[in-house]
Design an enzyme around this catalytic site. Structure first.
Site, PDB file in Angstrom:
ATOM      1  N   TYR A 235      -5.944   3.259   1.528  1.00 44.30           N
ATOM      2  CA  TYR A 235      -4.672   3.294   2.254  1.00 44.30           C
ATOM      3  C   TYR A 235      -4.008   4.659   2.048  1.00 44.30           C
ATOM      4  O   TYR A 235      -4.244   5.338   1.053  1.00 44.30           O
ATOM      5  CB  TYR A 235      -3.743   2.132   1.909  1.00 44.30           C
ATOM      6  CG  TYR A 235      -3.352   1.923   0.463  1.00 44.30           C
ATOM      7  CD1 TYR A 235      -2.511   2.816  -0.200  1.00 44.30           C
ATOM      8  CD2 TYR A 235      -3.768   0.780  -0.219  1.00 44.30           C
ATOM      9  CE1 TYR A 235      -2.129   2.592  -1.512  1.00 44.30           C
ATOM     10  CE2 TYR A 235      -3.386   0.540  -1.528  1.00 44.30           C
ATOM     11  CZ  TYR A 235      -2.563   1.450  -2.174  1.00 44.30           C
ATOM     12  OH  TYR A 235      -2.179   1.226  -3.468  1.00 44.30           O
ATOM     13  N   CYS A 236      -3.213   5.061   3.035  1.00 42.37           N
ATOM     14  CA  CYS A 236      -2.566   6.381   3.052  1.00 42.37           C
ATOM     15  C   CYS A 236      -3.554   7.497   2.696  1.00 42.37           C
ATOM     16  O   CYS A 236      -3.346   8.255   1.755  1.00 42.37           O
ATOM     17  CB  CYS A 236      -1.372   6.401   2.095  1.00 42.37           C
ATOM     18  SG  CYS A 236      -0.217   7.765   2.432  1.00 42.37           S
ATOM     19  N   PRO A 237      -4.681   7.595   3.451  1.00 44.34           N
ATOM     20  CA  PRO A 237      -5.683   8.607   3.112  1.00 44.34           C
ATOM     21  C   PRO A 237      -5.170  10.029   3.355  1.00 44.34           C
ATOM     22  O   PRO A 237      -4.369  10.259   4.252  1.00 44.34           O
ATOM     23  CB  PRO A 237      -6.845   8.276   4.061  1.00 44.34           C
ATOM     24  CG  PRO A 237      -6.213   7.566   5.216  1.00 44.34           C
ATOM     25  CD  PRO A 237      -5.023   6.841   4.667  1.00 44.34           C
TER      26      PRO A 237
END
Length: 280
Positions: free
Chosen positions: A148-150
Site C-alpha cells: 500500500y502507498c507504493p
C-alpha cells in the site's frame, strides 16, 4: 570523520518525542506539529529537528483516495473495524497507523540552493540503515509493487516492505517522514487496505490508479528480523544513531511561539479535514 554532504549529520539535533502520548493523540495533530516545526526550522528559529510519534488505529488517506467512487462505503468499513479515518494534506495513498508503527520526521531547513528531494530521502534511508546496522541485513530502497502507498523509497528486506517515506516542503522547511512497521503483522495491515480499496472501487475504472495490494509484499521488522521488537527498542536505536550523527542531541518540547502557531495550524487542518470528509 563526518562529511557534511549527508543531511543526516547535523551540528545539533533537537529531539521531540511524541511516542508515549497514548490513544487520544490524533494524527491530525501530528500534521500540525510537522507544519509548525517546518516553519520554525525554515525561519532559522530552530536547528534541525527529529520528531517521533505513534498513533493508535488510524487510517490516513491521501488526497487521491478522496476520488474513490464509493469512498463513503470504504470509510464505513474501516470505522466498523475500529479505525479513525483522516485525510492528509499531501500526496500519496492510504496508510495504516497503529501502536506497532513508529513514525519519524526529520525536519531540515531548505537551503539557498534548495534540498534536492533525493537528498531528503537518502538522509532517512541512511538513518534507518544505521539504526538497524547490528542486524546485518540488506535494506533496499525501491518501489514494492503490491504494497500500500507504493513509492520509489519503499524500504524492504528480501522484497518485503516494512517502511514508506514521504516528504513535505513548507515555509522554508523540509519534513522527511517515515512510517516504520516495527511489530504486528504487515500482511494483516495490507489486507485491511486491500479490502478498503475493493469496497471503495467496486471494480469501477477511474482516471486515477489505485494499488492492487498483495498482502504478502508487506511485513513488520519483528517478522523480518525474527525478533520481537517494539517501538521503545527502535526509539533507543534512533537516539543512539542521532547522537552519533551530531555534536549535540537534546530533548525538547515546543517553545511558546511554536505552540501558538501549532494551535493555528491544527485548527486549519481540522477545518480542512472536516470539509473534505463532509463533501463525500
Amino acid at each position: 570523520m563526518h562529511t557534511n554532504s549527508s543531511l543526516l549529520y547535523q551540528h545539533e539535533w533537537r529531539m521531540i518525542d511524541h511516542t508515549s502520548r497514548g490513544s487520544h493523540f490524533e494524527a491530525l495533530q501530528s500534521f500540525a506539529f510537522d507544519d509548525t516545526l517546518c516553519a520554525s526550522v525554515g525561519s532559522g528559529q530552530s536547528q534541525s529537528i527529529a520528531r517521533s510519534w505513534v498513533h493508535y488505529n488510524t487510517i490516513v488517506l491521501g488526497i487521491q483516495d478522496t476520488k474513490l467512487p464509493h469512498l463513503a462505503e470504504g470509510i464505513r468499513f474501516l470505522e466498523e473495524k475500529g479505525y479513525r479515518v483522516i485525510v492528509r494534506n499531501s500526496g500519496g495513498l492510504a496508510v495504516v497507523l497503529d501502536e506497532g508503527i513508529l513514525n519519524i520526521s526529520l525536519i531540515f531547513r531548505d537551503t539557498e540552493k534548495g534540498i534536492d528531494i533525493n537528498r531528503g530521502y537518502q538522509a532517512m534511508f541512511k538513518l534507518i540503515r544505521k539504526m538497524l546496522e547490528k542486524y546485518n541485513v540488506l535494506i533496499e530502497a525501491k518501489e514494492i509493487v503490491g504494497s500500500y502507498c507504493p513509492g520509489s523509497y519503499d524500504l524492504s528486506i528480501n522484497g518485503q516492505k516494512f517502511a514508506g517515506i514521504s516528504q513535505r516542503r513548507l515555509r522554508g522547511g523540509v519534513a522527511v517522514q517515515i512510517y516504520l512497521g516495527v511489530a504486528g503483522s504487515g500482511s494483516a495491515r495490507a489486507e485491511l487496505i486491500r479490502d478498503f480499496y475493493s469496497l471503495s472501487l467496486k471494480g469501477e475504472q477511474t482516471k486515477y490508479s489505485f494499488p492492487e495490494i498483495k498482502p504478502e509484499t508487506m511485513a513488520s521488522l519483528s517478522e523480518l528480523l525474527g525478533e520481537e521488537l517494539d517501538v521503545q527498542t527502535l526509539m533507543l536505536y534512533l537516539l543512539q544513531t542521532l547522537k552519533n550523527e551530531s555534536e549535540k542531541l537534546f530533548s525538547s518540547q515546543l517553545k511558546e511561539e511554536e505552540m501558538e502557531l501549532f494551535y493555528y495550524n491544527y485548527q486549519r487542518i481540522i477545518d480542512r479535514n472536516t470539509k473534505v470528509l463532509e463533501e463525500l
